[in-house]
Design a protein around this motif. Structure first.
Motif: not given
Length: 878
Positions: A592-595, A617-619, A627-629, A847-848
């Motif tokens: 979802a996000r690698s940075e 969730l990543s947002t 973040i990974y799933g 998610m929030r």
């Protein structure tokens, strides 16, 4: 919950306004009752006119409970006619003077009207039309009293959501309908009223003020227009005043920048108000003037009030509705009528003696809205949503019928509208829904620009993405000169335009046949031809449901076998085409996000095996942490998963170590995903790795079944009354059995032989697919995954205690008690109640809540890491 600062008007028993009028006319005949421009009437003159018209009505129609319609433009005539009908013992049926002819005829037939009092040139009611000011007769010395329980008025709704319906109002609640809202007339001898003829609100306001002895200064907006209101206000000294926020905003904008008006109390009512409205109003009031936000309805009467005085600190966004008036019990309930936890939205339900009686000739709707409790008490469902704030006030969250489900998420149209109004250059906004080509309910919005400003729909939506969750983003935004409105001033949602499409920011065309085929599929599902291959699926109207339609269609057209979560890693057409062309090896990891250099967060799949919510969730989480799933392989149809939770967790531990060989690791899983994450953490800790965050979303403890639940609740049940205990035990048992049935059989009854046969055939298809056979539909893979993972969870029982920190998010507290997780831990788990329902954890709202718990943990790790990386100053040798 009441406010001592708000003086309550003293209702004179249950007397009608016409009877109060007679008493004041006798004791203080020269008191001014009404002024409209240069036209003035004292209480004595108003009483005489009322008595004369009432006597003439009895002479003309005969005594009895006649239904008399009012369709009148003149404020003087409205006031006299409404009071006269009441004094004659008849029933008023107010109708807006601008109502269409068909509406007037329909109402007249519905109530079987005897006559219509009107000052219009022509009447379309189909009954005898009489100008009330032409009626003259000698009044009798005694008048027949109407019993307090009898109905005195039928107020028809404006029809904003469909067919108008009549609300039956009794003398008891009609006499005090707005007195819960209005405050002592003696404090405010002069009341400014913007009158719009014989509509419900104006008739009720006029009678209420007369019933409290006030002097009414009326401005006839249909005759004199909007532009004259500021000058009218300037011409008066002390008065109380208010209106719907839409009108108030126009008035405030027309006043000079620092011009003060002589209001002594300022009311807001009829629509949702904001703190920004209050800030603008305050600029034009003396510092000691109270602003009061009122919440009332024709069915329930005056319900809530919120007082803002000189000591109140201004906020932002929606203005609270406040606390109940005396004599009103207010509850917030869910769809089943059960109280919602504090902070969760629920329907506002009012219990009081001061309510309407029901709907005219609509017994079924009356039964749905009103509950008779005896002794004059009624429980009324308002259809409005509210939320209890920590300070005890109630916040408005829109209409229950404006609470819609978009892509499985509960969405409040009022939330979207309030956010749009906060954007630069937006004067007003409204939202509605439409059904797209696939039959799905979608959002669309309309905005009105501030005078002299130009608005661009695409720019507005980009700004909305920074403020709102994805399900609340409209597909399109229309820019209008003004919003369509009903005669009473409320937005006519039936006439709002449907703006379906917003072009993406990318204009890059497809370069390959594969990109072209994928883009075509996106355009069909999203309903937009303006998309490019670099547009992000989730920012141009995509969500999990539309994602499923895209992927299912691609799988069929391209003969591929992709899960929906592939859109998390490859959210653009170009990325998706590249993934298909490279044919990368299957892996449970979805990026979802690698940075980021911080510890990664790994989100374990749900019982279906899906992790598309990881994108949401990543947002919501801060930058700097990858973040990974972890996608379930059973969902992909690429292999039967391992034979136990321990083996499954072991394979996931191996997968996460391919991107992060060593800890620290952050783990989160909802429901069954939490149990899998728990076993992963156990294995990582045994390997010497650090797991500073292990978060379980409403996960049931291993081995926890119906027997354990009954034992845990035994003491609580013993303290309940027998009948309540029986109902509660049955509810718990039903929930547990339903939960077991869903997990073990995936909604398929085990007693149904044909269903068992279908299940066996489906299993064979799945096994064939994993051995290289044809791909099976996504829905079948999800059902198969649910059954497989559910079976593994039922047989899981840890063989040792976990020695790391563990946090459990709790939704419905009756799902399971806190203690069973502790028997698998060396230290008690941290329990965080978040309210809501279990299934809502995978929605945007869920998610929030998860993010709200994760953010402090992540920020704490960031600070710890920063301190550890900062070298200490060297100490000089002695």
């Amino acid at each position: 919950m009441t406010s001592a600062r708000v003086p309550r008007v003293a209702v004179q028993g249950e007397a009608a306004a016409s009877e109060v009028l007679r008493e004041i006319a006798a004791s203080d005949p020269d008191r001014l009752a009404l002024e409209v421009g240069d036209d003035r009437m004292t209480y004595a003159e108003l009483d005489a006119a009322t008595a004369s018209v009432a006597a003439a009505l009895v002479d003309r129609l005969g005594s009895g409970r006649h239904h008399v319609m009012l369709q009148i433009e003149s404020t003087r005539a409205v006031l006299i006619a409404s009071l006269a009908v009441g004094r004659a013992g008849m029933v008023t049926v107010p109708i807006d003077p601008t109502a269409p002819a068909e509406h007037v005829r329909r109402v007249a037939a519905d109530v079987e009207a005897t006559a219509i009092l009107t000052d219009l040139a022509e009447s379309e009611a189909g009954v005898e039309a009489i100008n009330p000011l032409d009626l003259v007769a000698e009044p009798p010395t005694d008048w027949a009293d109407v019993p307090p329980g009898e109905y005195v008025s039928i107020a028809f709704t404006s029809g904003s959501t469909g067919e108008p319906k009549g609300i039956v109002m009794a003398q008891r609640n009609y006499a005090s309908m707005l007195t819960g809202d209005l405050h002592a007339a003696q404090e405010f001898p002069r009341a400014a009223v913007i009158a719009i003829g014989s509509n419900n609100a104006t008739v009720l306001s006029l009678e209420t003020y007369i019933g409290t002895g006030a002097t009414i200064a009326a401005y006839e907006i249909r005759r004199d227009g909007l532009t004259g209101i500021p000058e009218w206000l300037r011409s008066m000294n002390t008065f109380n005043f208010g209106g719907v926020p839409t009108l108030v905003r126009h008035i405030m904008a027309a006043l000079g920048p620092n011009e003060l008006i002589g209001a002594t109390t300022f009311y807001l009512s009829g629509e949702a108000s904001t703190w920004e409205d209050v800030a603008e109003i305050r600029r034009h009031l003396a510092p000691n003037v109270q602003i009061i936000n009122l919440y009332s309805g024709t069915e329930a009467g005056g319900v809530l009030h919120y007082v803002i005085d000189v000591g109140t600190e201004l906020g932002t966004g929606a203005l609270p509705l406040g606390v109940p008036f005396p004599g009103k019990l207010v509850e917030l309930v869910d769809e089943e009528g059960q109280p919602v936890p504090p902070g969760e939205p629920g329907e506002i339900v009012v219990t009081s003696r001061e309510t309407s009686l029901g709907y005219w000739k609509r017994p079924e709707e009356t039964a749905q809205t009103f509950t008779e409790l005896g002794d004059g008490l009624r429980r009324v469902r308002t259809g409005d949503l509210g939320r209890l704030l920590p300070d005890g006030n109630i916040e408005y969250r829109g209409r229950a019928d404006h609470m819609v489900k978009i892509a499985g998420n509960r969405v409040e149209l009022g939330h979207l509208e309030a956010t749009l109004r906060q954007l630069d250059g937006v004067a007003d906004a409204a939202a509605t829904t439409y059904v797209d080509e696939a039959g799905e309910l979608r959002l669309t919005a309309s905005v009105v620009p501030v005078q002299g400003k130009s608005l661009h729909p695409s720019a507005l939506r980009v700004e909305l993405t920074r403020r709102l969750p994805a399900p609340l983003l409209p597909d399109g935004i229309a820019v209008l000169d003004e919003l369509p409105r009903l005669p009473g001033g409320k937005v006519d949602r039936l006439r709002l335009p449907v703006a379906r499409r917003l072009a993406g920011e990318s204009s890059a065309p497809p370069e390959t046949e594969l990109e072209e085929r994928i883009l075509r599929r996106w355009q069909e599902v999203l309903g937009s031809e303006g998309l490019g291959v670099e547009d992000d699926f989730f920012t141009v109207g995509g969500d999990s449901l539309r994602g499923a339609r895209v992927i299912i269609g691609m799988n069929e057209e391209l003969a591929v076998d992709l899960p929906v979560s592939v859109l998390v890693e490859a959210p653009t057409v170009r990325q998706l085409a590249a993934l298909l062309e490279t044919g990368s090896a299957p892996s449970p990891l979805v990026t979802a996000r690698s940075e980021g250099s911080g510890p990664p967060l790994f989100v374990v799949h749900d019982v279906y095996g899906e992790v598309v919510h990881t994108r949401l969730l990543s947002t919501l989480l801060p930058d700097g942490f990858p973040i990974y799933g972890l996608l379930g392989q059973a969902l992909e149809g690429r292999g039967i998963p391992e034979r136990s939770i321990e083996e499954l967790a072991g394979s996931y531990v191996a997968a996460i170590r391919t991107v992060r060989p060593h800890g620290p690791y952050l783990l989160y899983g909802a429901s069954s995903g939490g149990t899998i994450g728990f076993e992963m953490a156990r294995q990582l800790r045994r390997a010497g790795e650090d797991v500073p965050v292990l978060l379980l979303g409403d996960s049931v403890p291993p081995g926890f079944g119906l027997r354990e639940r009954a034992a845990a609740r035994a003491s609580e049940l013993r303290e309940m009354p027998a009948a309540a205990a029986a109902r509660y035990a049955l509810r718990l048992a039903a929930r547990q059995l339903a939960f077991r049935a869903r997990r073990s059989a995936a909604f398929v009854s085990g007693s149904d032989r044909r269903a068992r046969a279908r299940q066996a055939a489906d299993d064979e298809l799945m096994r064939a697919a994993t051995a290289g056979g044809p791909a099976v539909p996504l829905a079948l893979r999800a059902t198969f995954a649910m059954r497989i993972y559910g079976g593994l969870l039922d047989s899981y029982l840890p063989d040792s205690r976990y020695d790391g920190p563990l946090t459990v998010l709790r939704c419905d507290p009756s799902t399971f008690p806190a203690e069973p997780w502790d028997r698998f831990l060396t230290a008690p788990a941290k329990q965080v109640p978040i309210g809501g329902r279990h299934f809502e954890l995978a929605t945007e709202a869920g998610m929030r809540k998860v993010a709200a718990v994760l953010i402090p943990e992540i920020e704490g790790l960031r600070r710890t890491t920063s301190r550890a990386a900062t070298p200490r100053a060297a100490t000089a040798p002695a």
